[in-house]
Design an enzyme around this catalytic site. Structure first.
Site, PDB file in Angstrom:
ATOM      1  N   HIS A 506     -41.445  29.116 -39.973  1.00  0.00           N
ATOM      2  CA  HIS A 506     -40.015  28.831 -40.077  1.00  0.00           C
ATOM      3  C   HIS A 506     -39.333  30.131 -40.497  1.00  0.00           C
ATOM      4  O   HIS A 506     -39.875  30.884 -41.316  1.00  0.00           O
ATOM      5  CB  HIS A 506     -39.715  27.792 -41.156  1.00  0.00           C
ATOM      6  CG  HIS A 506     -40.310  26.443 -40.918  1.00  0.00           C
ATOM      7  ND1 HIS A 506     -41.496  26.054 -41.483  1.00  0.00           N
ATOM      8  CD2 HIS A 506     -39.860  25.390 -40.197  1.00  0.00           C
ATOM      9  CE1 HIS A 506     -41.756  24.812 -41.137  1.00  0.00           C
ATOM     10  NE2 HIS A 506     -40.792  24.386 -40.340  1.00  0.00           N
ATOM     11  N   GLU A 672     -47.279  15.594 -33.835  1.00  0.00           N
ATOM     12  CA  GLU A 672     -47.955  15.702 -35.130  1.00  0.00           C
ATOM     13  C   GLU A 672     -48.607  14.363 -35.451  1.00  0.00           C
ATOM     14  O   GLU A 672     -47.955  13.320 -35.448  1.00  0.00           O
ATOM     15  CB  GLU A 672     -46.989  16.095 -36.235  1.00  0.00           C
ATOM     16  CG  GLU A 672     -47.669  16.167 -37.597  1.00  0.00           C
ATOM     17  CD  GLU A 672     -46.781  16.710 -38.701  1.00  0.00           C
ATOM     18  OE1 GLU A 672     -46.866  16.172 -39.828  1.00  0.00           O
ATOM     19  OE2 GLU A 672     -45.993  17.654 -38.445  1.00  0.00           O
ATOM     20  N   HIS A 675     -47.063  12.208 -38.189  1.00  0.00           N
ATOM     21  CA  HIS A 675     -45.808  11.608 -37.743  1.00  0.00           C
ATOM     22  C   HIS A 675     -46.078  10.384 -36.865  1.00  0.00           C
ATOM     23  O   HIS A 675     -45.314   9.413 -36.893  1.00  0.00           O
ATOM     24  CB  HIS A 675     -44.974  12.628 -36.965  1.00  0.00           C
ATOM     25  CG  HIS A 675     -44.468  13.755 -37.807  1.00  0.00           C
ATOM     26  ND1 HIS A 675     -43.718  14.790 -37.288  1.00  0.00           N
ATOM     27  CD2 HIS A 675     -44.588  14.017 -39.123  1.00  0.00           C
ATOM     28  CE1 HIS A 675     -43.414  15.649 -38.248  1.00  0.00           C
ATOM     29  NE2 HIS A 675     -43.937  15.192 -39.368  1.00  0.00           N
ATOM     30  N   ASP A 700     -49.630  19.415 -33.705  1.00  0.00           N
ATOM     31  CA  ASP A 700     -49.721  19.778 -35.115  1.00  0.00           C
ATOM     32  C   ASP A 700     -50.869  18.973 -35.710  1.00  0.00           C
ATOM     33  O   ASP A 700     -50.762  17.753 -35.911  1.00  0.00           O
ATOM     34  CB  ASP A 700     -48.408  19.468 -35.848  1.00  0.00           C
ATOM     35  CG  ASP A 700     -47.448  20.640 -35.817  1.00  0.00           C
ATOM     36  OD1 ASP A 700     -47.751  21.640 -35.153  1.00  0.00           O
ATOM     37  OD2 ASP A 700     -46.381  20.556 -36.470  1.00  0.00           O
ATOM     38  N   ASP A 711     -45.494  11.442 -45.515  1.00  0.00           N
ATOM     39  CA  ASP A 711     -46.053  12.533 -44.724  1.00  0.00           C
ATOM     40  C   ASP A 711     -46.887  13.443 -45.633  1.00  0.00           C
ATOM     41  O   ASP A 711     -46.370  14.389 -46.209  1.00  0.00           O
ATOM     42  CB  ASP A 711     -44.888  13.306 -44.085  1.00  0.00           C
ATOM     43  CG  ASP A 711     -45.344  14.224 -42.970  1.00  0.00           C
ATOM     44  OD1 ASP A 711     -46.522  14.180 -42.612  1.00  0.00           O
ATOM     45  OD2 ASP A 711     -44.500  14.977 -42.468  1.00  0.00           O
ATOM     46  N   ASP A 713     -49.548  15.342 -44.815  1.00  0.00           N
ATOM     47  CA  ASP A 713     -49.977  16.599 -44.186  1.00  0.00           C
ATOM     48  C   ASP A 713     -51.362  17.045 -44.635  1.00  0.00           C
ATOM     49  O   ASP A 713     -51.563  18.176 -45.074  1.00  0.00           O
ATOM     50  CB  ASP A 713     -48.959  17.713 -44.477  1.00  0.00           C
ATOM     51  CG  ASP A 713     -47.686  17.561 -43.682  1.00  0.00           C
ATOM     52  OD1 ASP A 713     -47.720  16.885 -42.653  1.00  0.00           O
ATOM     53  OD2 ASP A 713     -46.647  18.098 -44.107  1.00  0.00           O
ATOM     54  N   ASP A 743     -50.580  22.208 -39.322  1.00  0.00           N
ATOM     55  CA  ASP A 743     -49.445  21.848 -40.173  1.00  0.00           C
ATOM     56  C   ASP A 743     -49.981  20.969 -41.301  1.00  0.00           C
ATOM     57  O   ASP A 743     -49.687  19.778 -41.397  1.00  0.00           O
ATOM     58  CB  ASP A 743     -48.396  21.102 -39.342  1.00  0.00           C
ATOM     59  CG  ASP A 743     -47.100  20.892 -40.119  1.00  0.00           C
ATOM     60  OD1 ASP A 743     -47.022  21.331 -41.275  1.00  0.00           O
ATOM     61  OD2 ASP A 743     -46.172  20.272 -39.560  1.00  0.00           O
TER      62      ASP A 743
END
Length: 840
Positions: A506, A672, A675, A700, A711, A713, A743
């Protein structure tokens, strides 16, 4: 220089002894006295300690001379006045091995006699504990009160590799790498100090620390924090010019000393986590505490300084105050024979410095002060403790000529290699063999693995209920451009050691915001230029993106914000992010709309927001083509969090959005797995939905926890799940120009830098094993045959007509009447699952 063997205050009771030149330190004790008294009273009143009869006290960096026993005397007075039940004081006096402990013990008889004369019958048990306070000193849970005055600004060692020519400490001419080296050494030392004390102090114990500091976060902004040592360097260089010492001798000497700022202290307290900071105050005290007394004694409140007797006297006193604390180190390095000459020159330079402006001399003598940082903390066992890193950054590396930090960030981690399924080495690949060919492609070409910069190098371990837990050794607590560059270097060392050649970012994670958009873009350009250089010819971004969700301006979204100014700002930020992705050779660009949605439809014009989002994406397509960026534009679906409803809820919703607005040929999807489960689907379902719509562009690679509804991750380690993922990837013919981006983040409780490697290795091995399992399934063919048989009735003339779009209802009605009641065979789901398991 071995600081522990060399550093000590000047011994004895002579004219240049610490005992006769420590009024600054005595003044410090008088300033801290009320705070010490308050801390002791709180300690005596604590429920955990109330009623204790034996109390352990430690004075760290006690030195010698008349100041040493003041603390003990003060605490005894407080206990006596409180009428506490404490009848036994165990006092431990600590300093380095070369401290003048003999002088302390010679003064004890008179101390005891004085206490008895004052009818204080409680005599303490006093012992000396030589050693560095940057390591363990006392038995576990043996201390109730710990004190250190005027000591913690001394470091455990001179930072390694300093290139600080003609200086002996930080000065205005010092390069940034010198400042960074000193700051990192202090943070490392202070962390070690707190960690050691946390083992030794009882629950509810108190600690009062006072040491020299500075008011500004910039070490060179406040002349008062370094000018005396700069003048001492000038005195030494004068000796060089006279041929009395060699310049190389000066260049190779630096003081193990650092004046920290409040931000650095707070950072270390937060990272170490064991202590609650009750009080942090800053006081200013004179280097020459005799100056005010001299002026008052001579009735000179409005002195004009027609002569320089006052200045000369003050200069000599300041020189003596400095001499008694640094002479042992200078003598060890330069030799004893030149000390008198050096400090004669030094005293003259100090006097000259004080007389630079005769009209301001009086104010200078009263106001040329040093900053004293005073910290009062308490210890409780429920504090979170983060241990030291198992693989610290290489603090022994040199500064290069550009002033940037140079050295390994992961010195104890080797380059990760494939060792095969029998390996027990956690820092090796068991299943991922980059060059091995499977199903007609090398594994590295199937996988195209990428490191996520934000989770790996900006993940702090913080969550909604707790502070950061990660104590990465390269971090200095700032979000400066210099720190961003250091992180970038760590990123590429990590990538190279891991053996991958792609990374994702990012924009705001790799470079800090500025005060304006122009300044922010300038910061980004500076960091991206370094990244371009570090990438070389082999490494490139898998994708880049703009962070349009963290800054308060994006609280209503970026492309779907109700404010035109925010929409324009988001467009400008995405424009710049696409440019830098293109400049770095990025293969894709991602849109993740974490704030592109709504919290309530009552105050939302959903149709208008969706139209705005489409126009925003159209503009991105146009700009991509204008600048010649050939990368794929990707949209990353997510159903919610942080918004209640996100417009790109899942793969099917996003495909429909793209279809409605005529964008199907311009975008693909970045799926992802976490997600997918948040949207109520499996990752396999979302991947297949994207593939069947011709939209699968990137994955991801992560997973969520079925017991947690957000989430998380986590790194994907489920072999069966990885095999399902790879089934779709193989059916898709691969992911290029996309790939697998991790991710995923370390768990909050994983705090060693080697954990970063182990997590990525595990994720890569899991997906590699999934690919190998798919190869087994294809080679065996049983699962594919089961699926083929299930649909074989459509492999007929009638079935072919239906699939060609020629099976109208009248024709099918005729066939149904002709065939009668159909026989429906078993779907064989259990057999399919069994055949799948055979490959795992």
């Amino acid at each position: 220089m071995e600081v522990g063997q060399v550093l000590h205050m000047n011994k004895g009771d002579g004219k240049i002894s610490y005992a006769r030149n420590s009024t600054v330190q005595r003044k410090t004790l008088s300033i801290t006295a009320p705070i010490i008294e308050k801390a002791v009273l709180q300690l005596l009143g604590s429920n955990n300690i109330m009623g204790m009869e034996s109390m352990g006290i430690a004075d760290l960096g006690c030195s010698s001379g008349p100041n040493t026993l003041l603390l003990m005397s003060q605490i005894m007075d407080v206990i006596h006045a409180k009428r506490s039940k404490v009848t036994e004081l165990r006092v431990s006096l600590n300093d380095l091995y070369s401290n003048d402990f003999n002088t302390i013990f010679m003064s004890l008889p008179s101390f005891y006699n004085k206490r008895e004369t004052n009818q204080h019958v409680m005599n303490p048990f006093i012992s000396a504990v030589p050693g560095s306070f940057y390591g363990p000193l006392f038995p576990r849970k043996s201390m109730h009160f710990i004190h250190s005055s005027f000591s913690l600004h001394w470091l455990s060692q001179v930072p390694h590799g300093l290139n600080n020519k003609r200086n002996i400490y930080i000065s205005k001419s010092s390069r940034q790498c010198v400042l960074d080296s000193y700051s990192m050494q202090f943070q490392k030392d202070f962390y070690a100090f707190l960690s050691s004390r946390a083992q030794e102090i009882v629950d509810g114990g108190r600690m009062v620390l006072s040491f020299l500091g500075r008011p500004s976060s910039n070490p060179t902004a406040d002349e008062g924090t370094f000018y005396l040592f700069e003048l001492l360097a000038h005195a030494l260089m004068a000796m060089v010019s006279e041929g009395l010492i060699e310049e190389e001798k000066v260049n190779s000497f630096n003081l193990p000393y650092y004046t920290s700022c409040e931000e650095e202290l707070n950072l270390v307290f937060q990272k170490e986590g064991s202590f609650i900071k009750d009080q942090l105050e800053a006081f200013q005290i004179d280097w020459d505490t005799g100056c005010a007394d001299y002026l008052d004694h001579n009735n000179m409140p409005n002195a004009t300084f027609d002569d320089d007797r006052t200045i000369t006297s003050s200069g000599q006193r300041v020189a003596n105050n400095i001499r008694v604390v640094v002479e042992s180190m200078l003598e060890s390095h330069f030799g004893k024979e030149i000390m008198d000459v050096v400090f004669q020159k030094y005293a003259k330079l100090v006097s000259k410095y004080l007389s630079k402006d005769l009209h301001k001399t009086l104010m200078k003598m009263k106001a040329e002060k040093i900053l004293l940082l005073l910290v009062c903390v308490s210890f409780w066992i429920f504090g979170v403790t983060a241990g030291p890193q198992t693989c610290p950054a290489d603090l022994e590396s040199d500064c290069n000529d550009s002033g940037e930090w140079k050295g390994e960030f992961f010195p104890e981690i080797p380059k990760i290699k494939y060792e095969g399924p029998s390996s027990k080495n956690p820092l090796s690949y068991k299943w991922y063999n980059a060059e091995e060919e499977i199903l007609g492609k090398k594994m590295k070409d199937w996988m195209r693995f990428s490191v996520a910069f934000w989770h790996t190098f900006r993940g702090s371990g913080a969550d909604p209920f707790g502070a950061p837990t990660k104590n990465w050794p390269w971090e200095d607590g700032t979000n400066s451009v210099a720190m961003a560059k250091r992180r970038m270097k760590a990123n590429f060392e990590f990538i190279n050691k891991l053996g991958v050649d792609r990374w994702c970012f990012h924009d705001r994670d790799i470079a800090p915001d500025g005060k304006t958009l122009e300044e922010t873009n300038k910061n980004l350009d500076e960091v991206v230029a370094l990244a371009k250089d570090l990438q070389g010819a082999k490494i490139r971004p898998l994708w880049g993106t703009a962070q349009l969700f963290m800054h308060p301006r994006y609280m209503h979204g970026g492309a779907t914000s109700s404010e035109l100014g925010v929409y324009a700002y988001a467009a400008a930020q995405v424009k710049k992010a696409i440019e830098v992705t293109h400049y770095l050779g990025g293969e894709n660009y991602v849109f993740w709309g974490g704030r592109e949605g709504y919290q309530s439809l009552l105050n939302t014009d959903m149709g208008r927001e969706l139209d705005h989002l489409a126009r925003f994406l159209e503009a991105a397509v146009a700009y991509k083509k204008k600048i010649g960026f050939n990368g794929t534009l990707l949209i990353e679906p997510k159903p919610q969090e942080p918004t209640k409803h996100q417009y790109d809820w899942d793969a099917a919703t996003t495909a429909n959005f793209l279809r409605k607005y005529g964008l199907l040929g311009e975008f693909k999807l970045n799926i992802e797995c976490n997600h997918a489960t948040l949207s109520g689907h499996s990752c396999h379902h979302e991947l297949e939905t994207a593939r069947l719509n011709g939209l699968l562009g990137n994955i991801d690679a992560n997973t969520g926890d079925p017991q947690i509804g957000w989430d998380t991750d986590e790194f994907l380690t489920d072999i069966a799940e990885a095999t399902r993922v790879m089934l779709t990837v193989v059916k898709n013919g691969g992911l290029a120009p996309g790939g697998f981006n991790f991710d995923a983040k370390l768990r909050r409780e994983s705090t060693d830098v080697e954990d970063l490697f182990i997590a990525h290795i595990s994720g890569m091995d899991t997906l590699a094993r999934g690919l190998r399992n798919v190869a087994k399934l294809i080679e065996d063919g049983s699962l594919a045959e089961l699926v083929r048989k299930r649909y074989e009735s459509f492999d007929t003339e009638v079935g072919a007509q239906i699939e060609a779009g020629k099976g109208d209802f009248e024709y099918l009605e005729k066939k149904a009447m002709e065939w009668g009641e159909p026989k429906v065979p078993s779907a064989k789901q259990e057999l399919a699952e069994r055949l799948f398991q055979f490959a795992l």
